[in-house]
Design a protein around this motif. Structure first.
Motif, short mmCIF file in Angstrom:
data_model
loop_
_atom_site.label_atom_id
_atom_site.label_comp_id
_atom_site.label_asym_id
_atom_site.label_seq_id
_atom_site.Cartn_x
_atom_site.Cartn_y
_atom_site.Cartn_z
N ALA A 47 0.85 -1.19 0.00
CA ALA A 47 0.00 0.00 0.00
C ALA A 47 0.89 1.24 0.00
CB ALA A 47 -0.92 0.01 1.22
N ASP A 48 0.36 2.32 -0.54
CA ASP A 48 1.08 3.60 -0.55
C ASP A 48 0.86 4.39 0.74
OD1 ASP A 48 2.28 3.46 -3.13
OD2 ASP A 48 0.33 3.89 -4.03
N VAL B 282 0.61 8.85 4.27
CA VAL B 282 1.22 8.40 3.03
C VAL B 282 2.63 7.89 3.32
CG1 VAL B 282 2.10 9.16 0.78
CG2 VAL B 282 -0.14 9.93 1.59
N ARG B 283 3.01 6.81 2.64
CA ARG B 283 4.39 6.30 2.70
C ARG B 283 5.11 6.82 1.46
NH1 ARG B 283 2.63 0.13 4.39
NH2 ARG B 283 2.75 0.47 6.62
N PRO B 284 5.87 7.89 1.59
CA PRO B 284 6.41 8.56 0.39
C PRO B 284 7.40 7.72 -0.41
CG PRO B 284 7.32 9.53 2.38
CD PRO B 284 6.25 8.58 2.82
N PHE B 285 8.00 6.72 0.19
CA PHE B 285 9.00 5.93 -0.53
C PHE B 285 8.56 4.49 -0.77
CE2 PHE B 285 11.32 9.30 1.72
CZ PHE B 285 11.81 9.98 0.60
N ALA B 286 7.30 4.20 -0.51
CA ALA B 286 6.80 2.84 -0.73
C ALA B 286 6.96 2.41 -2.19
CB ALA B 286 5.33 2.75 -0.31
N TRP B 287 6.86 3.37 -3.10
CA TRP B 287 6.96 3.06 -4.53
C TRP B 287 8.28 2.37 -4.86
CZ3 TRP B 287 10.97 4.95 -7.40
CH2 TRP B 287 11.70 6.01 -6.85
N ARG B 288 9.31 2.57 -4.03
CA ARG B 288 10.60 1.96 -4.36
C ARG B 288 10.53 0.44 -4.25
NH1 ARG B 288 15.67 5.42 -2.43
NH2 ARG B 288 16.54 4.11 -4.06
N TYR B 289 9.78 -0.06 -3.28
CA TYR B 289 9.58 -1.52 -3.20
C TYR B 289 8.76 -2.00 -4.39
CZ TYR B 289 7.64 -6.03 -2.00
OH TYR B 289 7.25 -7.33 -2.06
N HIS C 41 8.67 -6.48 4.07
CA HIS C 41 8.32 -6.51 5.50
C HIS C 41 7.73 -5.20 5.99
CE1 HIS C 41 9.99 -10.42 6.21
NE2 HIS C 41 11.20 -10.06 5.83
N ARG C 42 7.92 -4.12 5.25
CA ARG C 42 7.47 -2.81 5.70
C ARG C 42 6.01 -2.54 5.34
NH1 ARG C 42 11.50 0.93 7.15
NH2 ARG C 42 9.65 2.06 7.81
N ASN C 43 5.37 -3.48 4.68
CA ASN C 43 3.99 -3.27 4.24
C ASN C 43 2.95 -3.54 5.32
OD1 ASN C 43 4.57 -2.46 1.55
ND2 ASN C 43 4.99 -4.57 1.01
N THR C 44 3.38 -3.71 6.54
CA THR C 44 2.42 -3.93 7.63
C THR C 44 1.67 -2.64 7.93
OG1 THR C 44 4.12 -3.36 9.24
CG2 THR C 44 3.84 -5.68 8.75
N VAL C 45 0.48 -2.79 8.49
CA VAL C 45 -0.26 -1.63 8.99
C VAL C 45 0.51 -1.06 10.17
CG1 VAL C 45 -2.40 -0.86 10.10
CG2 VAL C 45 -2.48 -2.52 8.21
N THR C 46 0.62 0.24 10.22
CA THR C 46 1.30 0.87 11.34
C THR C 46 0.49 2.04 11.85
OG1 THR C 46 3.46 1.63 12.14
CG2 THR C 46 2.75 2.44 9.97
#
Length: 204
Positions: A87-88, A97-104, A145-150
């Protein structure tokens, strides 16, 4: 029957007393292969180019061309990104928003476009940062691994959040890589799969 798979299909059709469909027209075939491999319909000029190609291996050449397209990775990454719960944004109440999620996401697309071997695809996502002399790309792969809900909510119990995220990671490893619903074994030995509660917490 033109190949071994056809024999199985034909056998089932005969049991069901269904006649095989006629061979698709080249016009239909070009549309199907574009949608199947890159998720986009062909343009009129692409259709015309295929229809004008009289080589006996024109279809195979088109398949190879589409497999080399960057759109191939974009289409097929969608399936994997769903399994990886990409998710973004962070989920939760504020859903920042996760601004750098697109890199994964881009790493997954590139891995598919480069035809990365599956064992390498798995290792880099699960433990790319632990590889000797890990590259930036291998570290990016662990975005899995960083795609967890936080949550950044005030007053949140950080240790409980960490626990929930680790459980989510263990469950996602089970679902995405093992094809198992290991989450059942968080509370008891799995009732259907040979997976115990001890196995779950070993994975966790």
């Amino acid at each position: 029957v033109r190949n071994p798979v056809d024999a199985f299909v034909l056998a089932k059709l005969e049991i069901l007393r269904v006649q095989p469909a006629p061979e698709a027209s080249r016009n239909t075939l070009v549309r199907r292969v574009y949608l199947d491999l890159i998720g986009l319909p062909p343009t009129p000029s692409q259709v015309a180019a295929f229809l004008a190609d009289s080589r006996p291996d024109a279809y195979e050449q088109l398949v190879d061309q589409l497999l080399r397209s960057p759109h191939y990775g974009e289409k097929w990454a969608r399936v994997w990104l769903d399994a990886a719960r990409y998710a973004d944004s962070e989920g939760g109440v504020q859903d920042y928003v996760r601004p750098f999620a697109w890199r994964y996401r881009q790493w997954v697309i590139d891995a598919l476009n480069q035809n990365m071997p599956f064992d390498q695809f798995v290792v880099e996502q699960v433990a790319g940062d632990l590889l000797p002399d890990a590259t930036l790309e291998q570290k990016l792969a662990t975005g899995f691994h960083r795609n967890t809900v936080t949550s950044r909510e005030g007053g949140i119990d950080l240790e409980k959040l960490r626990y929930d995220q680790l459980v989510d990671r263990a469950n996602t490893i089970g679902t995405a890589f093992l094809g198992l619903t290991v989450g059942c074994a968080q509370c008891h030995d799995h009732k259907y799969d040979p997976f115990t509660q001890k196995d779950f917490y070993s994975l966790y």
